[in-house]
Design a protein around this motif. Sequence first.
Motif, mmCIF file in Angstrom:
data_model
loop_
_atom_site.group_PDB
_atom_site.id
_atom_site.type_symbol
_atom_site.label_atom_id
_atom_site.label_comp_id
_atom_site.label_asym_id
_atom_site.label_seq_id
_atom_site.Cartn_x
_atom_site.Cartn_y
_atom_site.Cartn_z
ATOM 1 N N GLU A 28 0.863 -1.187 0.000
ATOM 2 C CA GLU A 28 0.000 0.000 0.000
ATOM 3 C C GLU A 28 0.892 1.227 0.000
ATOM 4 N N ASP A 29 0.698 2.119 -1.000
ATOM 5 C CA ASP A 29 1.514 3.323 -1.059
ATOM 6 C C ASP A 29 0.941 4.414 -0.157
ATOM 7 N N ASP A 30 1.595 5.573 -0.154
ATOM 8 C CA ASP A 30 1.198 6.630 0.779
ATOM 9 C C ASP A 30 -0.138 7.274 0.429
ATOM 10 N N LYS A 31 -0.678 6.961 -0.747
ATOM 11 C CA LYS A 31 -2.000 7.488 -1.140
ATOM 12 C C LYS A 31 -3.089 6.430 -1.018
ATOM 13 N N GLY A 32 -2.710 5.264 -0.495
ATOM 14 C CA GLY A 32 -3.680 4.186 -0.325
ATOM 15 C C GLY A 32 -3.785 3.265 -1.527
ATOM 16 N N ARG A 46 12.605 2.806 0.175
ATOM 17 C CA ARG A 46 12.541 3.325 1.549
ATOM 18 C C ARG A 46 13.073 4.749 1.627
ATOM 19 N N GLY A 48 12.170 7.278 -0.497
ATOM 20 C CA GLY A 48 11.145 8.225 -0.929
ATOM 21 C C GLY A 48 11.502 8.980 -2.190
ATOM 22 N N GLN A 53 7.625 4.843 -7.550
ATOM 23 C CA GLN A 53 7.041 4.453 -6.259
ATOM 24 C C GLN A 53 5.906 3.462 -6.442
ATOM 25 N N PRO A 54 5.760 2.474 -5.626
ATOM 26 C CA PRO A 54 6.521 2.267 -4.403
ATOM 27 C C PRO A 54 7.803 1.458 -4.602
#
Length: 69
Positions: A28-32, A46, A48, A53-54
């Motif tokens: 799961e990426d940072d935007k869901g 890791r 960023g 991404q991811p």
Amino acid sequence: MSLNEFEHADVVLCPGGPLLLRGEHVIEDDKGGLHRTTRPVSAVCRCGKSAKQPWCDGTHKVIPERARP
Ligand code: FES
């Protein structure tokens, strides 16, 4: 704990680099957003800074060492 010669860790943290995942996983990426692994071993960024991404694209190798994970 140690692994015998036939075992492999499922998750490996690379110093200053990605997290390696062995086998099938969903990230799961940072935007869901959900991303399924498609390779026997997948590298998750890791730092960023990856443009993919991811997933790790190797960019961590060119950023200053103090900014690496
Ligand atoms: S860890 Fe490799 S590009 Fe981020």
